[in-house]
Write an enzyme that holds these catalytic residues in place. Structure first.
Site, short mmCIF file in Angstrom:
data_model
loop_
_atom_site.label_atom_id
_atom_site.label_comp_id
_atom_site.label_asym_id
_atom_site.label_seq_id
_atom_site.Cartn_x
_atom_site.Cartn_y
_atom_site.Cartn_z
N ASP A 38 0.83 -1.20 0.00
CA ASP A 38 0.00 0.00 0.00
C ASP A 38 0.87 1.26 0.00
OD1 ASP A 38 -2.42 1.34 -0.03
OD2 ASP A 38 -2.48 1.53 2.15
N HIS A 241 28.50 0.60 -10.67
CA HIS A 241 27.20 0.99 -10.14
C HIS A 241 26.88 0.21 -8.86
CE1 HIS A 241 25.87 2.55 -14.36
NE2 HIS A 241 26.61 3.42 -13.71
N ASP A 258 30.23 8.06 -4.63
CA ASP A 258 29.61 8.78 -5.74
C ASP A 258 28.19 9.08 -5.28
OD1 ASP A 258 28.44 9.67 -8.10
OD2 ASP A 258 29.41 8.19 -9.36
N ASP A 269 26.46 16.15 -8.79
CA ASP A 269 27.01 14.80 -9.01
C ASP A 269 28.49 14.84 -8.66
OD1 ASP A 269 27.49 12.22 -9.81
OD2 ASP A 269 26.93 12.51 -11.91
N HIS A 348 34.60 3.54 -18.84
CA HIS A 348 33.43 4.39 -19.02
C HIS A 348 33.84 5.74 -19.61
CE1 HIS A 348 34.45 6.78 -15.40
NE2 HIS A 348 34.65 5.64 -14.77
N HIS A 352 29.10 13.44 -18.56
CA HIS A 352 27.75 13.45 -19.15
C HIS A 352 27.12 14.79 -18.82
CE1 HIS A 352 26.31 12.73 -15.02
NE2 HIS A 352 27.19 11.76 -14.95
N HIS A 359 21.83 12.28 -15.47
CA HIS A 359 22.27 12.10 -16.85
C HIS A 359 21.28 12.90 -17.69
CE1 HIS A 359 25.37 8.80 -16.57
NE2 HIS A 359 24.93 8.89 -15.34
N GLU A 382 34.75 13.02 -14.90
CA GLU A 382 34.90 11.94 -13.92
C GLU A 382 35.75 10.78 -14.41
OE1 GLU A 382 31.23 9.58 -13.42
OE2 GLU A 382 30.23 11.10 -14.66
N TYR A 386 40.28 1.47 -12.32
CA TYR A 386 39.72 0.36 -11.55
C TYR A 386 40.53 -0.90 -11.87
CZ TYR A 386 36.07 3.84 -12.16
OH TYR A 386 35.38 5.03 -12.24
N ARG A 404 37.81 7.04 -8.52
CA ARG A 404 37.16 7.97 -9.44
C ARG A 404 37.09 9.33 -8.76
NH1 ARG A 404 33.15 5.14 -10.55
NH2 ARG A 404 31.42 5.97 -9.35
N GLU A 406 35.18 13.08 -9.47
CA GLU A 406 34.16 13.69 -10.33
C GLU A 406 33.76 15.06 -9.81
OE1 GLU A 406 29.74 12.54 -12.09
OE2 GLU A 406 30.48 11.58 -10.25
#
Length: 437
Positions: A38, A241, A258, A269, A348, A352, A359, A382, A386, A404, A406
């Site tokens: 609900d 991710h 991130d 971001d 990557h 962006h 994005h 960014e 890795y 990373r 960014e």
């Protein structure tokens, strides 16, 4: 700070100009999303719908009609009616009167009347603009409206159906001074959250506990996360991710965060990577400085007139050279870049568009060519490295390190403006901040 109804009207004015005379544009907000049993997810209006209307309630459709050359256009808003019982349970509604008095609609109708009222608005229009392919159910409704308009004795349906996103996405791509101010506020709050995370982290803390420190700063400033936060300790940072955030942070590991907030519908971001115990190891330091050098050069390359892909190319060259210098790769740097061998460690893009969506909308190419940066565009920068924990092509000392960095960049006449500069990122600054807390 909030945008005013005058700001939203200027956007509708521009849209009306771009769709041309004797045309109609129809845009719906997104539906409420069921979570479980609900409960729904907290509602957040569709970005493009809100961009044109400033209206944040669900079950709403905006219609912009133009007429003959030189005539004023008309803006109609279909929305939920006031309902005392529903408002007791779920909160205040603007209603039909509020749509006109608060949100500057020329006409307002109950959303239940949309199928009936839209036919007269479609009749004898030359072009219909709507967001083709966004929602299959809405596509089907539009098809039915066109069929009914064609069958109507008083006229015909629009001869052309045009993708509305092509216009609105381009409008959203270049930000106004007011939008950049909102993004600066979001960036400042997010920077404060990252600073707090660096000050609060300690070995054996759970990733989700560190995420909670971020959420505290977001929440106390009236914000929500702009996307699912990534708090990856150790080898979890190598999962691009990673959002489980349910493992302990280990002494000697790095943690990659991130995470950023949304303020008044505008996102920030930020990614920062720092040592759980406050001190970088020699290997962590070496890889980190390669990423930082690449990021700083890519930011500097984010300038008016440069192709969108140019900062990425700059970053890739520096990352590849660094990997060769440290012995993780071997060979000629130009050849390694050409063959994309670097993708073993950097898989990557370097950024962006950023705006109402993390994005954000807007084409990256004009035809086959990368579009060039123009003033008012906002982009992330960014780069990262890795080293997979099971990568046996490199010395064991490098394995499981993910980094990373960014930041959010506004393209300006005076060069790149870093919105997220309030959170430290050099090794010396990070270690000093963490040591002094």
């Amino acid at each position: 700070m909030k945008l005013s109804q005058a700001d939203f009207k200027l956007r509708r004015d521009l849209l009306a100009q771009q769709i041309g005379s004797n045309s109609i544009a129809i845009i719906a907000t997104r539906a409420e999303m069921y979570r479980n049993r609900d409960a729904d997810y907290k509602y957040r209006a569709d970005s493009s719908f809100y961009y044109l209307t400033g209206f944040a309630e669900p079950e709403a459709v905006a219609v912009i009609e133009t007429f003959e050359e030189g005539e004023e256009y008309s803006y109609s808003l279909f929305c939920r009616e006031r309902n005392r019982e529903m408002e007791i349970w779920n909160g205040y509604r603007a209603g039909i009167d509020g749509a006109i008095e608060i949100y500057d609609a020329d006409e307002a109708y109950a959303i239940d009347l949309l199928d009936e009222e839209i036919i007269d608005k479609l009749l004898n229009k030359q072009r219909l603009y709507y967001r083709i392919g966004q929602n299959a159910e809405f596509d089907a409704r539009v098809s039915q409206w066109i069929q009914k308009a064609d069958a109507h004795r008083g006229g015909t349906a629009p001869a052309e159906v045009v993708q509305l996103d092509r216009i609105v996405d381009e409008m959203r791509l270049k930000k106004s001074a007011q939008e950049i101010e909102l993004m600066q506020i979001a960036s400042n709050i997010s920077a404060e959250a990252h600073t707090r995370a660096m000050q609060m982290v300690k070995p054996e803390m759970m990733e989700y506990a560190l995420e909670a420190e971020l959420n505290y700063i977001f929440g106390k400033n009236g914000c929500v996360p702009a996307y699912n936060s990534i708090v990856g300790g150790g080898e979890n940072a190598c999962i691009l991710h990673y959002v489980e955030n349910n493992q302990p942070l280990k002494d000697g590991d790095l943690v990659l965060i991130d995470a950023a907030c949304e303020y008044e519908f505008y996102a920030s971001d930020i990614t920062r990577t720092f040592p759980v115990n406050g001190k970088f190891s020699p290997e962590q330091k070496a890889l980190y400085n390669v990423v930082l050098d690449a990021q700083q050069a890519a930011i500097d390359a984010t300038r008016i007139g440069n192709p969108y892909k140019y900062p990425h190319e700059v970053a890739v060259k520096i990352l590849t050279q660094g990997l060769v210098d440290l012995g993780l790769m071997s060979g000629n740097v130009d050849e390694l870049v050409e063959s994309e061998a670097f993708r073993q460690f950097f898989m990557h893009g370097t950024g962006h568009w950023l705006g109402m969506d993390v994005h954000d909308v807007g084409a990256y190419k004009n035809g086959e060519d990368w579009r060039v940066y123009e003033a008012g565009m906002v982009v992330t920068v960014e780069p990262g490295l890795y080293v997979a924990p099971d990568d046996e092509t490199v010395d064991a000392k490098w394995r499981g390190i993910g980094i990373r960095i960014e930041d959010d960049i506004v393209v300006t006449e005076n060069g790149p403006l870093v919105l997220t500069k309030n959170v430290v990122k050099t090794i010396e600054e990070i270690e000093s901040l963490m040591a002094n807390h």
